[in-house]
Motif scaffolding. Sequence first.
Motif, PDB file in Angstrom:
ATOM      1  N   THR A  39       3.570   1.504 -13.257  1.00 11.80           N
ATOM      2  CA  THR A  39       3.392   2.588 -12.450  1.00 11.80           C
ATOM      3  C   THR A  39       2.434   1.909 -11.173  1.00 11.80           C
ATOM      4  OG1 THR A  39       3.067   3.889 -14.089  1.00 11.80           O
ATOM      5  CG2 THR A  39       2.044   4.662 -12.191  1.00 11.80           C
ATOM      6  N   PRO A  40       2.889   2.165  -9.965  1.00 15.82           N
ATOM      7  CA  PRO A  40       2.311   1.524  -8.663  1.00 15.82           C
ATOM      8  C   PRO A  40       0.989   2.207  -8.550  1.00 15.82           C
ATOM      9  CG  PRO A  40       4.437   2.866  -8.135  1.00 15.82           C
ATOM     10  CD  PRO A  40       4.306   2.782  -9.593  1.00 15.82           C
ATOM     11  N   ASN A  41       0.216   1.496  -7.995  1.00 15.21           N
ATOM     12  CA  ASN A  41      -1.180   1.984  -7.752  1.00 15.21           C
ATOM     13  C   ASN A  41      -1.150   2.865  -6.347  1.00 15.21           C
ATOM     14  OD1 ASN A  41      -1.532   0.152  -5.589  1.00 15.21           O
ATOM     15  ND2 ASN A  41      -2.708  -1.219  -6.737  1.00 15.21           N
ATOM     16  N   LEU A  42      -2.156   3.397  -5.800  1.00 16.19           N
ATOM     17  CA  LEU A  42      -2.053   4.250  -4.752  1.00 16.19           C
ATOM     18  C   LEU A  42      -1.882   3.514  -3.628  1.00 16.19           C
ATOM     19  CD1 LEU A  42      -2.764   7.110  -3.350  1.00 16.19           C
ATOM     20  CD2 LEU A  42      -5.284   6.409  -3.066  1.00 16.19           C
ATOM     21  N   ALA A  43      -2.261   2.232  -3.498  1.00 14.07           N
ATOM     22  CA  ALA A  43      -1.963   1.299  -2.225  1.00 14.07           C
ATOM     23  C   ALA A  43      -0.315   1.265  -2.299  1.00 14.07           C
ATOM     24  CB  ALA A  43      -2.530   0.256  -2.119  1.00 14.07           C
ATOM     25  N   ASN A  44       0.132   0.958  -3.180  1.00 12.35           N
ATOM     26  CA  ASN A  44       1.524   0.639  -3.427  1.00 12.35           C
ATOM     27  C   ASN A  44       2.377   2.062  -2.819  1.00 12.35           C
ATOM     28  OD1 ASN A  44       1.133  -1.899  -3.914  1.00 12.35           O
ATOM     29  ND2 ASN A  44       1.395  -1.600  -6.137  1.00 12.35           N
ATOM     30  N   ARG A  45       2.093   3.195  -3.766  1.00 12.68           N
ATOM     31  CA  ARG A  45       2.847   4.507  -3.433  1.00 12.68           C
ATOM     32  C   ARG A  45       2.707   4.858  -1.904  1.00 12.68           C
ATOM     33  NH1 ARG A  45      -0.172   5.806  -8.237  1.00 12.68           N
ATOM     34  NH2 ARG A  45      -1.593   7.218  -7.031  1.00 12.68           N
ATOM     35  N   ILE A  46       1.557   4.628  -1.399  1.00 15.60           N
ATOM     36  CA  ILE A  46       1.494   4.660   0.191  1.00 15.60           C
ATOM     37  C   ILE A  46       2.663   4.055   0.990  1.00 15.60           C
ATOM     38  CG2 ILE A  46       0.051   4.665   2.158  1.00 15.60           C
ATOM     39  CD1 ILE A  46      -2.494   5.483   0.619  1.00 15.60           C
ATOM     40  N   MET A  47       2.573   2.780   0.503  1.00 18.19           N
ATOM     41  CA  MET A  47       3.490   1.822   1.217  1.00 18.19           C
ATOM     42  C   MET A  47       4.883   2.362   1.194  1.00 18.19           C
ATOM     43  SD  MET A  47       3.676  -2.428   1.099  1.00 18.19           S
ATOM     44  CE  MET A  47       4.769  -3.269   2.068  1.00 18.19           C
ATOM     45  N   LYS A  87       2.070   1.477   8.427  1.00 21.69           N
ATOM     46  CA  LYS A  87       0.939   2.594   8.105  1.00 21.69           C
ATOM     47  C   LYS A  87      -0.065   2.265   7.146  1.00 21.69           C
ATOM     48  CE  LYS A  87       3.065   5.704  10.832  1.00 21.69           C
ATOM     49  NZ  LYS A  87       3.536   6.935  10.183  1.00 21.69           N
ATOM     50  N   TYR A  88      -1.327   2.786   7.539  1.00 18.98           N
ATOM     51  CA  TYR A  88      -2.814   2.693   6.600  1.00 18.98           C
ATOM     52  C   TYR A  88      -2.797   1.327   5.795  1.00 18.98           C
ATOM     53  CZ  TYR A  88      -1.347   7.601   7.164  1.00 18.98           C
ATOM     54  OH  TYR A  88      -0.956   8.974   7.310  1.00 18.98           O
ATOM     55  N   LYS A  89      -2.756   0.174   6.830  1.00 18.99           N
ATOM     56  CA  LYS A  89      -2.683  -1.015   6.326  1.00 18.99           C
ATOM     57  C   LYS A  89      -4.118  -1.315   5.569  1.00 18.99           C
ATOM     58  CE  LYS A  89       0.817  -3.787   8.787  1.00 18.99           C
ATOM     59  NZ  LYS A  89       1.052  -4.819   9.715  1.00 18.99           N
ATOM     60  N   TYR A  90      -5.295  -0.966   6.489  1.00 16.06           N
ATOM     61  CA  TYR A  90      -6.545  -1.216   6.272  1.00 16.06           C
ATOM     62  C   TYR A  90      -7.040  -0.504   4.865  1.00 16.06           C
ATOM     63  CZ  TYR A  90     -11.792  -1.833   6.514  1.00 16.06           C
ATOM     64  OH  TYR A  90     -12.956  -2.335   5.944  1.00 16.06           O
ATOM     65  N   PHE A  91      -6.512   0.682   4.758  1.00 19.45           N
ATOM     66  CA  PHE A  91      -7.016   1.357   3.688  1.00 19.45           C
ATOM     67  C   PHE A  91      -6.247   0.842   2.318  1.00 19.45           C
ATOM     68  CE2 PHE A  91      -5.834   5.599   1.037  1.00 19.45           C
ATOM     69  CZ  PHE A  91      -7.110   5.665   0.664  1.00 19.45           C
ATOM     70  N   ARG A  92      -4.865   0.567   2.605  1.00 18.95           N
ATOM     71  CA  ARG A  92      -4.085   0.093   1.155  1.00 18.95           C
ATOM     72  C   ARG A  92      -4.773  -1.308   1.017  1.00 18.95           C
ATOM     73  NH1 ARG A  92       0.472  -2.052   2.793  1.00 18.95           N
ATOM     74  NH2 ARG A  92       0.795  -1.192   4.974  1.00 18.95           N
ATOM     75  N   LYS A  93      -5.384  -2.294   1.909  1.00 16.44           N
ATOM     76  CA  LYS A  93      -5.878  -3.496   1.587  1.00 16.44           C
ATOM     77  C   LYS A  93      -7.170  -3.208   0.879  1.00 16.44           C
ATOM     78  CE  LYS A  93      -4.235  -6.347   5.322  1.00 16.44           C
ATOM     79  NZ  LYS A  93      -4.807  -7.135   6.622  1.00 16.44           N
ATOM     80  N   LEU A  94      -7.994  -2.527   1.287  1.00 15.98           N
ATOM     81  CA  LEU A  94      -9.091  -1.828   0.284  1.00 15.98           C
ATOM     82  C   LEU A  94      -8.725  -1.686  -1.021  1.00 15.98           C
ATOM     83  CD1 LEU A  94     -11.326   0.206   2.744  1.00 15.98           C
ATOM     84  CD2 LEU A  94     -11.867  -2.097   2.019  1.00 15.98           C
TER      85      LEU A  94
END
Length: 439
Positions: free
Chosen positions: A78-86, A93-100
């Motif tokens: 199950t991918p985490n939130l950062a992976n789902r956003i990607m 998109k949302y690179k900084y947020f995904r890195k956090l």
Amino acid sequence: MKKVLILAYDFPPYVSVGGLRPFNWYRYLKEFDIEPIVITRQWENKHGNHLDYIDASNSSKTIVEKTEYGTILRTPYTPNLANRIMLKYGNSKYKYFRKLISAYYEFSQFLFPIGPKIAIFKEAKNYLKTNKVDAIIATGDPFILFKYASKLSTDFKTPWIADYRDTWVQDKTRSSNFISKKWNSFFEKRYLRKVNTVVTVSSFIQKQLEENLKGKSFNIILNGFNPDVMAKAKDIIQEKEIFTIAFAGTIYEWHPIESFLENCYNFCQQGKEILVLFYGVNTPEKLENIIDHNFPELKQRVKIYPKIENEKLVELLAKANLFLLFNDYSILGTKIFTYLGIKRKMMLCFSDDSDAKILKENHYNLTEFESESKTLQADLINQTNSGVIVRDSDHLLEVLEELYTEFQETGQIACNSVGVENYSRKIQVEKLAELIKSI
């Protein structure tokens, strides 16, 4: 027959060099009286690129595969939130947020039972509740598997082996600053405190690991080539119509790719027919940009292909006349073993090139040791008589001309290698089996 539980994140069908190592353990251990049980994650290979690493699995339940070689337990992913956003919005998109978010999981997974890899630990624990094994092996990276193996070893009183395909603390991409280095160093020491032995792929990697793992027992289990796959390649005939050079895998920042392409361009300007094939490179867009802006005439001479399954890759590589290998100095890598097994001549670029030295100085991020060879690939090529060591850019054009003449006269490039069978993965698995039996 003894049993070994193998924790391996990368594993076929995922297209990864790292997955070949545990796969060959699974494939050959039973021939040496060790039954392997592999716990990995489900891989779907829907995209054919880096998105396969983060996409959700189709099944929410563990898939059990039993074969003549052993057992594979494939856990759901199950991918985490950062992976789902990607996956939804793309890489831009949302690179900084995904890195956090990714950083949160990367750090907190060592403190709490969370993260996308925890399913492997849970499945291993469930398996060990009703099945006894004689040893546990965790192969990293990801090095969170070492935490899981350490805990399983304690809970079930089972010896464990840590397999390093690469370094953990010393890797500057993982320990990019003082805090992350200290963090990784602390957990590496903590989780390997009671490890029975450490396995790695070369004495160079061992030398680096010893800095943080003083007093540990080490064993070298080389990478190698799969003899079953290579047996199929021996009947494949080299390309006869056009002189073909092939390269597979990662192009690093210290690789003199532009110098190589410039020589190919100059070679073609002399009216010579040449075809260069790149398979599964990590930066295809960058390679295309170099060709588009600097050598547009090579567009029809250079072909770039995505990652493909290893067995199919070997079949395609075997059609080439010559293999390109860039100098990795103290690193031996896995590509050279694939090249060896296919028995096509290798061309190593470069041994003493001024521009390549500058690239190494600027980008080569590993500490080298006076006691260790800095020419591992050249050493192996010389030992096996499997290729030519290209000195510098000027020498490359001479080598290409000599090999092109041979190709025109004979319709192939001869490779009179010797002692290649010593680098079969099966031989290395036998060494691993003896190690497992001894602990």
